[in-house]
Design an enzyme around this catalytic site. Structure first.
Site, PDB file in Angstrom:
ATOM      1  N   ASP A   1       2.316 -11.250  -8.059  1.00 14.60           N
ATOM      2  CA  ASP A   1       1.160 -11.781  -8.274  1.00 14.60           C
ATOM      3  C   ASP A   1       0.531 -11.079  -9.579  1.00 14.60           C
ATOM      4  O   ASP A   1       0.878 -10.098  -9.838  1.00 14.60           O
ATOM      5  CB  ASP A   1       0.317 -11.947  -7.330  1.00 14.60           C
ATOM      6  CG  ASP A   1      -0.887 -13.128  -7.527  1.00 14.60           C
ATOM      7  OD1 ASP A   1      -0.761 -13.600  -8.595  1.00 14.60           O
ATOM      8  OD2 ASP A   1      -1.387 -13.381  -6.316  1.00 14.60           O
TER       9      ASP A   1
HETATM   10  C1  BGC Z   1      -3.054 -16.000  -8.386  1.00 16.82           C
HETATM   11  C2  BGC Z   1      -2.091 -16.760  -8.326  1.00 16.82           C
HETATM   12  C3  BGC Z   1      -1.531 -17.296  -9.708  1.00 16.82           C
HETATM   13  C4  BGC Z   1      -1.766 -16.248 -10.721  1.00 16.82           C
HETATM   14  C5  BGC Z   1      -1.402 -16.925 -12.298  1.00 16.82           C
HETATM   15  C6  BGC Z   1      -3.285 -14.813  -9.673  1.00 16.82           C
HETATM   16  O1  BGC Z   1      -4.597 -14.546  -9.719  1.00 16.82           O
HETATM   17  O2  BGC Z   1      -3.267 -15.188  -7.142  1.00 16.82           O
HETATM   18  O3  BGC Z   1      -1.607 -17.613  -7.162  1.00 16.82           O
HETATM   19  O4  BGC Z   1      -0.511 -18.037  -9.642  1.00 16.82           O
HETATM   20  O5  BGC Z   1      -2.901 -15.765 -10.746  1.00 16.82           O
HETATM   21  O6  BGC Z   1      -2.631 -17.721 -12.655  1.00 16.82           O
END
Ligand code: BGC
Length: 803
Positions: free
Chosen positions: A320
């Protein structure tokens, strides 16, 4: 005096200089570490085409010869091996981390990338490997709809939130939504969609529950697999997230989930396992949190032993955004790709190579997985995207899926409504409908159809007295009605304040209209959990609005309907007796208002059912004593710069760690076991018609229980029924739930008097429990009951079988 003035001026000057210097230094640091550290790896454009022996190909490495990896006719495996063999060590280490935060913040030149894309797999220009675009998210693409200097828009469709899609219990329909979403990715040049989310609704307050499907892993797994298959049918990848046990937003980057192996296997991992088995997604995204002390992104046990070795996952794992702590430990554990990538990680990996801590076998494996994805991508196939997806057709799919996932909770002979009625719309959200949640699960949609517009489009008239109250309220609070944009929209759910109505005003509206529809709105999202006051519970203003409307309308024999435009469970038990009908509309994407109007008017007969329990009291949830109650907002600096580990004796419960004391007793598993009444049970949902369940048949063939049951529409209007198949064990030596969902099916559209025989397969292995003593799945022999239900608390038929 003059001297004092000079000293003051000098001091101010020095302070200003320090501030400017500090600011420049800060900007330089952020820019060099997070934004622009990729200068030597700009994507190679205009790769020449060559024809050798009648075969035309792109000479990606410019060597004038046809390499195996340049040859589309060769097998994927051979191409990967060839490409890998041509990479330098630096290129291999470099491709393990993304290109930085610039694109994540929309800071990308349209010439070089796609504004709004949140990350990339970096280009390797020497070999002509392009940058691969990754974009959020679960309800549709979160790309920027406008581009500087470009005289057109690039809107993506806001589809319904995941929770609503799951409430359809219709895998075919979810596949179609995924297919449309994947098509938008294809047409806008996106290679991987960062979704769907497959975390379990452990507790109603998780701010991101709207991105997830259910409190049950079978619903999560089957709906998630349909979504993955739909998206990937376009040749676009998915990233199923957030792996795993990421069930709260409070301190999400550091929180340690302390959970038993059994709960992990049976509840939190199970949905992901089903998705891997049924859909083999291109990628999986590891989560931010730790599990039992180790960051999931650094857990070899989760990422390699379970995901790869036990389940046979073939794709790549990406982190993530800024997730994990130690880049070397992440790659060693099987977290192949670090997103969005920082210079610090790049340096750490290079250092890890130097000092021997970076496992080079793991590097090779990860690089090959990344190359496999790159070679599969449309980008590598040089697909020319048209940037013109059929947004009208997708809006139609949105409307259809939204209405099918809405759940009729109560109906005292009031719905469907006759067209042409004059409707008094009460509450701000009737006029300002919420399409979806906030954060990365948001979509920059072109429009959102409000309930007001939806009803008007469907042939109802809108009461002007009620509307004037709204308009006055809006002009009196202009600031509160400005929708946050950009980064602010990520973390600040748009929630304009509710109106207050005095009795005389409400009576006047009641006289002037035929019925009232009150909308209760809620919005939440990434970076924050929900709370009890004014969120799970109705606010004072909402309670007053509801009782004033019910009193005034009922006094003149007119009806009141409540529409819940929410992304997660709210309290209903204390007020549900007051209105005549309740429609759980969820957040239906950009066509939400039209979809609710379809339900209210009877154009669509409701067939959605709950994929989670609506409790009477939040304390009734077994997880409630171990869930943050005051929803602390996320610290963005913690996410970007990391923070020191908190010593064990200073750790704060539910913030630094969360004990999953309830074990496997999540949702209905707990409510059934504890014999607790609920407001609306798991699986519940009403229809405008009635269904009769015929005799269930069960054949045990090989390793499968083949179950079938005829369902007949015995009412007057056509409709669809969702049937749930639960399994219980008659007598047991182990602690197990009263019943567990093992399969579900939905009938076709049944006209009055017609029958559809539903057939499902329940693999015998799905009846096993996770035996913590032997660390393996174990089947308890004896007699099991297969139960077919209209909800978890309405079992219509059951059959016993000995195994
Ligand atoms: C989120 C993800 C997301 C990523 C990119 C993160 O903060 O937890 O779900 O895909 O950001 O935006």
């Amino acid at each position: 005096m003059k001297k004092a003035f000079r000293i003051t001026l000098k001091t101010l000057g020095i302070i200003l200089a320090i501030l400017i210097f500090g600011g420049l230094l800060g900007w330089w640091y952020v820019s060099s570490q997070f934004l622009n550290f990729e200068n030597d790896y700009t994507e190679k454009k205009n790769i020449p085409a060559l024809t050798i022996d009648g075969y035309t190909f792109l000479d990606r490495n410019d060597n004038g010869a046809l390499d195996v990896y340049e040859d589309d006719r060769a097998s994927l495996e051979d191409r990967v091996v060839d490409l890998f063999s041509q990479m330098t060590l630096e290129e291999k280490i470099h491709i393990l981390k993304g290109s930085g935060m610039a694109s994540g913040m929309g800071m990308v030149d349209p010439e070089e990338g796609i504004p709004g894309v949140v990350g990339t797999i970096v280009a390797t220009p020497r070999l002509g490997i392009p940058a691969i675009n990754l974009s959020d998210g679960p309800a549709g693409l979160r790309i920027e709809p406008t581009r500087e200097g470009v005289d057109r828009t690039f809107y993506a469709t806001a589809f319904p939130i995941a929770t609503l899609l799951a409430s359809t219990w219709n895998t075919e329909l979810v596949y179609n939504v995924g297919n449309a979403m994947g098509n938008e990715a294809l047409e806008y040049g996106i290679d991987v969609i960062l979704g769907p989310g497959a975390n379990i609704h452990r507790h109603p307050f998780c701010g991101r529950n709207f991105e997830y499907y259910s409190e049950d892993p079978v619903v999560t797994g089957k709906i998630g697999a349909a979504m993955v298959n739909g998206i990937e049918s376009n040749g676009i990848g998915t990233s199923v997230k957030h792996f795993v046990a990421n069930n709260q937003e409070t301190n999400r980057n550091y929180n340690d989930t302390r959970v038993s192996d059994r709960a992990m296997r049976e509840i939190y991992l199970k949905g992901f396992e089903i998705i891997v088995e049924d859909a083999q997604p291109w990628t999986i995204m590891s989560s931010y949190n730790k599990v039992n002390g180790t960051y999931t992104a650094e857990s070899r046990d989760l990422l390699t032993d379970i995901l790869r070795d036990d389940w046979g996952f073939k794709g790549l794992v990406m982190s993530d955004w800024f997730g994990g702590n130690d880049a070397v430990a992440m790659v060693n554990a099987g977290n192949d790709l670090l997103e969005p990538g920082t210079k610090k990680q790049w340096k750490a990996l290079t250092k890890g190579y130097g000092d021997g801590t970076l496992d080079m076998d793991a590097v090779d494996t990860s690089v090959k997985r990344i190359l496999t994805l790159a070679l599969k991508s449309k980008k590598m196939k040089d697909y020319t995207y048209g940037e013109n997806p059929d947004l009208e057709a997708h809006a139609e799919i949105t409307r259809k899926s939204a209405s099918e996932g809405m759940v009729l909770l109560k109906n005292d002979n009031v719905l469907p409504l006759e067209k042409g009625k004059n409707v008094a719309l009460i509450g701000v959200y009737s006029y300002d409908f919420i399409a979806g949640g906030t954060g990365s699960g948001d979509v920059n949609e072109a429009y959102t159809v409000s309930l007001e517009e939806g009803l008007a489009n469907t042939g109802f008239s809108i009461n002007q007295k009620a509307k004037e109250v709204y308009q006055k309220h809006k002009s009196a609070n202009p600031e509160a009605f400005i929708k946050p944009e950009g980064m602010s929209a990520m973390f600040n759910p748009y929630l304009p304040p509710e109106m207050s109505y005095d009795d005389a005003m409400m009576q006047d509206i009641a006289h002037d209209s035929d019925l009232a529809i009150i909308t209760i709105g809620r919005n939440s999202g990434e970076g924050g959990d929900r709370v009890v006051e004014d969120n799970f519970l109705l606010s004072e203003a909402e309670k007053k609005m509801l009782s004033a409307a019910c009193e005034a309308f009922h006094a003149v024999n007119k009806r009141v309907i409540v529409v819940l435009n929410i992304g997660g469970v709210i309290e209903t038990a204390s007020w549900k007796d007051q209105p005549d009908a309740i429609v759980l509309a969820w957040q239906g994407g950009q066509e939400g208002g039209n979809a609710v109007a379809d339900i209210l008017s009877g154009r669509v007969n409701p067939s959605g059912k709950l994929t989670m329990t609506f409790p009477i009291d939040i304390n009734d949830h077994a997880s409630n004593s171990n869930f943050p109650q005051n929803g602390l907002p996320m610290q963005i600096t913690d996410m970007l710069f990391g923070k020191d580990e908190v010593p064990e004796d200073e750790m704060v419960k539910n913030v630094d760690y969360t004990n999953y004391e309830e074990g496997i007793y999540v949702g209905y598993r707990h409510f059934d076991k504890a014999g607790k009444d609920v407001s609306y049970p798991f699986g519940y949902g009403m229809s405008y018609t009635n269904f009769e369940y015929g005799d269930m048949e069960l054949i045990h063939e090989n390793d499968t229980l083949k179950v079938s049951i005829p369902i007949t529409n015995i009412g007057d209007v056509k409709g669809k029924e969702v049937v749930q198949f639960y399994v219980s064990k008659d007598s047991t030596q182990i602690d197990r739930p009263v019943q567990e969902l093992k399969a579900f099916a939905k009938t076709t559209m049944l006209t009055s008097g017609t029958t559809d025989t539903l057939e499902v397969n329940i693999p015998v292995k799905s009846l096993r429990y996770w035996n913590e003593k032997s660390s393996q799945w174990t089947l308890e022999p004896g007699s099991y009951v297969i139960r077919a239900g209209a909800s978890s608390r309405d079992i219509e038929k059951s059959v016993r079988i000995k195994i």
